[in-house]
Design a protein around this motif. Structure first.
Motif, PDB file in Angstrom:
ATOM      1  N   PRO A  14     -12.918   6.860  10.586  1.00 23.50           N
ATOM      2  CA  PRO A  14     -12.432   7.418   9.305  1.00 23.50           C
ATOM      3  C   PRO A  14     -11.715   8.743   9.542  1.00 23.50           C
ATOM      4  N   GLY A  15     -10.596   8.909   8.836  1.00 23.20           N
ATOM      5  CA  GLY A  15      -9.772  10.092   9.029  1.00 23.20           C
ATOM      6  C   GLY A  15      -8.705   9.929  10.093  1.00 23.20           C
ATOM      7  N   GLY A  16      -8.766   8.849  10.817  1.00 21.89           N
ATOM      8  CA  GLY A  16      -7.806   8.611  11.887  1.00 21.89           C
ATOM      9  C   GLY A  16      -6.488   8.055  11.391  1.00 21.89           C
ATOM     10  N   LYS A  64      -0.872   5.833  -1.591  1.00 19.59           N
ATOM     11  CA  LYS A  64       0.168   6.840  -1.826  1.00 19.59           C
ATOM     12  C   LYS A  64      -0.278   8.196  -1.266  1.00 19.59           C
ATOM     13  N   GLY A  65       0.625   8.829  -0.523  1.00 20.41           N
ATOM     14  CA  GLY A  65       0.315  10.112   0.080  1.00 20.41           C
ATOM     15  C   GLY A  65      -0.330  10.017   1.448  1.00 20.41           C
ATOM     16  N   ARG A  66      -0.757   8.815   1.834  1.00 20.94           N
ATOM     17  CA  ARG A  66      -1.395   8.629   3.149  1.00 20.94           C
ATOM     18  C   ARG A  66      -0.578   7.716   4.058  1.00 20.94           C
ATOM     19  N   PHE A  67       0.094   6.743   3.468  1.00 23.08           N
ATOM     20  CA  PHE A  67       0.871   5.766   4.238  1.00 23.08           C
ATOM     21  C   PHE A  67       2.359   6.045   4.051  1.00 23.08           C
ATOM     22  N   THR A  68       3.130   5.748   5.108  1.00 27.60           N
ATOM     23  CA  THR A  68       4.586   5.888   5.049  1.00 27.60           C
ATOM     24  C   THR A  68       5.239   4.661   5.666  1.00 27.60           C
ATOM     25  N   ILE A  69       6.119   4.033   4.909  1.00 27.38           N
ATOM     26  CA  ILE A  69       6.858   2.876   5.400  1.00 27.38           C
ATOM     27  C   ILE A  69       8.255   3.323   5.804  1.00 27.38           C
ATOM     28  N   THR A  70       8.693   2.836   6.952  1.00 28.32           N
ATOM     29  CA  THR A  70      10.044   3.122   7.434  1.00 28.32           C
ATOM     30  C   THR A  70      10.611   1.850   8.067  1.00 28.32           C
ATOM     31  N   ARG A  71      11.906   1.876   8.317  1.00 30.30           N
ATOM     32  CA  ARG A  71      12.538   0.732   8.956  1.00 30.30           C
ATOM     33  C   ARG A  71      13.572   1.204   9.958  1.00 30.30           C
ATOM     34  N   ASN A  83      -2.207   7.307   7.722  1.00 28.00           N
ATOM     35  CA  ASN A  83      -2.969   8.516   8.032  1.00 28.00           C
ATOM     36  C   ASN A  83      -4.210   8.604   7.141  1.00 28.00           C
ATOM     37  N   ASN A  84      -5.159   9.414   7.576  1.00 25.45           N
ATOM     38  CA  ASN A  84      -6.376   9.648   6.795  1.00 25.45           C
ATOM     39  C   ASN A  84      -7.009   8.323   6.352  1.00 25.45           C
ATOM     40  N   LEU A  85      -7.195   7.462   7.315  1.00 23.20           N
ATOM     41  CA  LEU A  85      -7.729   6.135   7.015  1.00 23.20           C
ATOM     42  C   LEU A  85      -9.182   6.204   6.566  1.00 23.20           C
ATOM     43  N   THR A  86      -9.542   5.303   5.679  1.00 23.31           N
ATOM     44  CA  THR A  86     -10.914   5.183   5.178  1.00 23.31           C
ATOM     45  C   THR A  86     -11.408   3.754   5.409  1.00 23.31           C
ATOM     46  N   PRO A  87     -12.712   3.536   5.339  1.00 23.33           N
ATOM     47  CA  PRO A  87     -13.224   2.166   5.516  1.00 23.33           C
ATOM     48  C   PRO A  87     -12.618   1.171   4.526  1.00 23.33           C
TER      49      PRO A  87
END
Length: 116
Positions: A14-16, A64-71, A83-87
């Motif tokens: 968690p948090g990784g 929202k605010g933790r994940f970022t999608i790019t191409r 980022n800031n992953l949770t269970p």
């Protein structure tokens, strides 16, 4: 033949953070919106994020605010920086060049497990 292959899933605390990749072939990638979906055990598939052909991005409220999608159109690849992953983020993550409700075609997925 359309192919989508996800990679980058792993076991993380968690948090990784993790960065998922989805490499594609068989269609004109630069002319297609791309999405990430996820499916947790025993749950319905859930939309996570979409990036349009003009790089407009959209996110589920839960990420929202933790994940970022790019191409990267030169590499026919879409990414998901998490980022800031949770269970609660534990799931199989799929990319798709399709649209709701079926989200087809999509790849086989990559497993993300968030646990201490």
């Amino acid at each position: 033949e359309v192919r989508l292959v996800e990679s980058g899933g792993d076991l993380v605390q968690p948090g990784g953070s993790l960065r998922l990749s989805c490499t594609t072939s068989g269609f004109t990638f630069s002319m297609q919106g791309m999405s990430w979906l996820r499916q947790a055990p025993g749950k319905e598939i859930e939309w996570v994020s979409t990036i349009t052909i003009t790089d407009r991005t959209m996110y589920a409220d839960s990420v929202k605010g933790r994940f970022t999608i790019t191409r990267d159109n030169a590499k026919n690849t879409v990414f998901l920086q998490m980022n800031n992953l949770t269970p609660e983020d534990t799931a199989i993550y799929h990319c798709s060049s399709g649209a709701k409700p079926r989200w087809q075609p999509r790849g086989q997925g990559t497993q993300v497990t968030v646990s201490s």
